[in-house]
Design a protein around this motif. Structure first.
Motif, PDB file in Angstrom:
ATOM      1  N   VAL A   1      -3.227  47.299 -38.052  1.00 32.92           N
ATOM      2  CA  VAL A   1      -3.778  46.370 -37.065  1.00 32.92           C
ATOM      3  C   VAL A   1      -2.890  45.135 -36.931  1.00 32.92           C
ATOM      4  N   ARG A   2      -3.016  44.508 -35.757  1.00 32.21           N
ATOM      5  CA  ARG A   2      -2.242  43.298 -35.503  1.00 32.21           C
ATOM      6  C   ARG A   2      -3.037  42.401 -34.560  1.00 32.21           C
ATOM      7  N   LEU A   3      -3.163  41.131 -34.911  1.00 31.80           N
ATOM      8  CA  LEU A   3      -3.836  40.170 -34.036  1.00 31.80           C
ATOM      9  C   LEU A   3      -2.799  39.422 -33.213  1.00 31.80           C
ATOM     10  N   ILE A   4      -3.006  39.396 -31.905  1.00 28.79           N
ATOM     11  CA  ILE A   4      -2.173  38.582 -31.022  1.00 28.79           C
ATOM     12  C   ILE A   4      -3.037  37.417 -30.554  1.00 28.79           C
ATOM     13  N   ASP A   5      -2.720  36.226 -31.053  1.00 25.61           N
ATOM     14  CA  ASP A   5      -3.470  35.037 -30.651  1.00 25.61           C
ATOM     15  C   ASP A   5      -2.664  34.378 -29.530  1.00 25.61           C
ATOM     16  N   VAL A   6      -3.085  34.592 -28.306  1.00 29.95           N
ATOM     17  CA  VAL A   6      -2.267  34.169 -27.154  1.00 29.95           C
ATOM     18  C   VAL A   6      -2.019  32.654 -27.188  1.00 29.95           C
TER      19      VAL A   6
ATOM     20  N   MET B   1      -2.356  52.661 -34.467  1.00 25.46           N
ATOM     21  CA  MET B   1      -2.219  51.206 -34.446  1.00 25.46           C
ATOM     22  C   MET B   1      -3.229  50.599 -33.472  1.00 25.46           C
ATOM     23  N   ALA B   2      -3.800  49.488 -33.872  1.00 25.24           N
ATOM     24  CA  ALA B   2      -4.746  48.778 -33.006  1.00 25.24           C
ATOM     25  C   ALA B   2      -4.300  47.322 -32.904  1.00 25.24           C
ATOM     26  N   VAL B   3      -4.389  46.762 -31.714  1.00 23.92           N
ATOM     27  CA  VAL B   3      -4.113  45.334 -31.571  1.00 23.92           C
ATOM     28  C   VAL B   3      -5.366  44.631 -31.080  1.00 23.92           C
ATOM     29  N   GLY B   4      -5.507  43.397 -31.504  1.00 17.40           N
ATOM     30  CA  GLY B   4      -6.546  42.527 -30.982  1.00 17.40           C
ATOM     31  C   GLY B   4      -5.872  41.394 -30.249  1.00 17.40           C
ATOM     32  N   ILE B   5      -6.319  41.133 -29.036  1.00 15.69           N
ATOM     33  CA  ILE B   5      -5.760  40.032 -28.244  1.00 15.69           C
ATOM     34  C   ILE B   5      -6.828  38.963 -28.145  1.00 15.69           C
ATOM     35  N   SER B   6      -6.524  37.771 -28.648  1.00 14.72           N
ATOM     36  CA  SER B   6      -7.479  36.677 -28.565  1.00 14.72           C
ATOM     37  C   SER B   6      -7.067  35.722 -27.454  1.00 14.72           C
ATOM     38  N   GLY B   7      -7.960  35.535 -26.480  1.00 13.28           N
ATOM     39  CA  GLY B   7      -7.638  34.712 -25.316  1.00 13.28           C
ATOM     40  C   GLY B   7      -8.324  33.361 -25.317  1.00 13.28           C
ATOM     41  N   SER B   8      -8.665  32.869 -26.503  1.00 10.17           N
ATOM     42  CA  SER B   8      -9.289  31.534 -26.574  1.00 10.17           C
ATOM     43  C   SER B   8      -8.286  30.503 -27.079  1.00 10.17           C
TER      44      SER B   8
END
Ligand SMILES: Cc1cc2nc3c(=O)[nH]c(=O)nc-3n(C[C@H](O)[C@H](O)[C@H](O)COP(=O)(O)O)c2cc1C
Length: 171
Positions: free
Chosen positions: A33-38, A1-8
């Protein structure tokens, strides 16, 4: 599993586009995969004024991941406050045994060291093994609103490094 964290906080974020490109490459290699858009997480919970299931879920997804991609704009010469408050909620050693992929976009080259003097130590503070070549991109490299070919290639290389490191770590 991979996560992407977006801090914008931007609705048209360049750094999030690069995180999404990295996740697409990882998915093509078979990763879930999973995107975490903070920016979409509840602000009160992010600031410790309460709890929220979306935030608890996001932190759990990070705990499950082998590869953690973090993307941020340069704000005041370093990563965004939004990314920082999310990292502040991770337990100590949360990323031990995980591979970190840093991605930073800034207006110009002057603050490119935000990658190695900002995001790299942020990852290291929670135990991540960070790839050798993170990605720094300038506004110019999004001339038509999409990432230039050399930029996509830089993200692809970062993904290859991350997969190699994650595989080595599972021996
Ligand atoms: C509050 C703020 C601070 C910024 N500070 C810098 C900076 O110090 N250096 C720089 O190169 N760009 C700076 N920028 C420009 C952004 O880093 C740049 O536009 C970036 O590509 C935005 O990424 P995003 O689209 O993912 O939000 C700043 C922008 C904002 C809104």
């Amino acid at each position: 599993m991979a996560v992407g964290i977006s801090g914008s906080p931007s609705a048209t974020s360049k750094s999030r586009v690069l995180v999404e490109h990295a996740l697409a490459q990882l998915e093509a290699r078979g990763a879930a995969v999973r995107l975490i858009d903070v920016a979409t997480l509840p602000a009160d919970a992010l600031l410790g004024r309460g709890s929220a299931s979306q935030l608890t879920d996001a932190l759990a997804r990070v705990a499950e991941a082998r590869i953690v991609v973090a993307g941020t704009p340069v704000y005041r010469a370093t990563y965004s406050g939004l990314l920082k408050v999310f990292f502040d909620l991770l337990p100590q050693d949360a990323l031990v045994g995980k591979v970190g992929v840093p991605i930073v976009t800034g207006h110009g080259v002057a603050h490119s060291l935000a990658l190695d003097h900002g995001l790299r130590p942020l990852f290291a503070s929670v135990g991540a093994t960070v790839i050798a070549h993170g990605v720094y991109a300038t506004s110019e490299q999004f001339a038509d609103g999409t990432p230039a070919a050399e930029l996509r290639a830089a993200v692809d290389r970062a993904v290859r490094e991350a997969v190699a490191l994650a595989s080595a770590g599972s021996d």
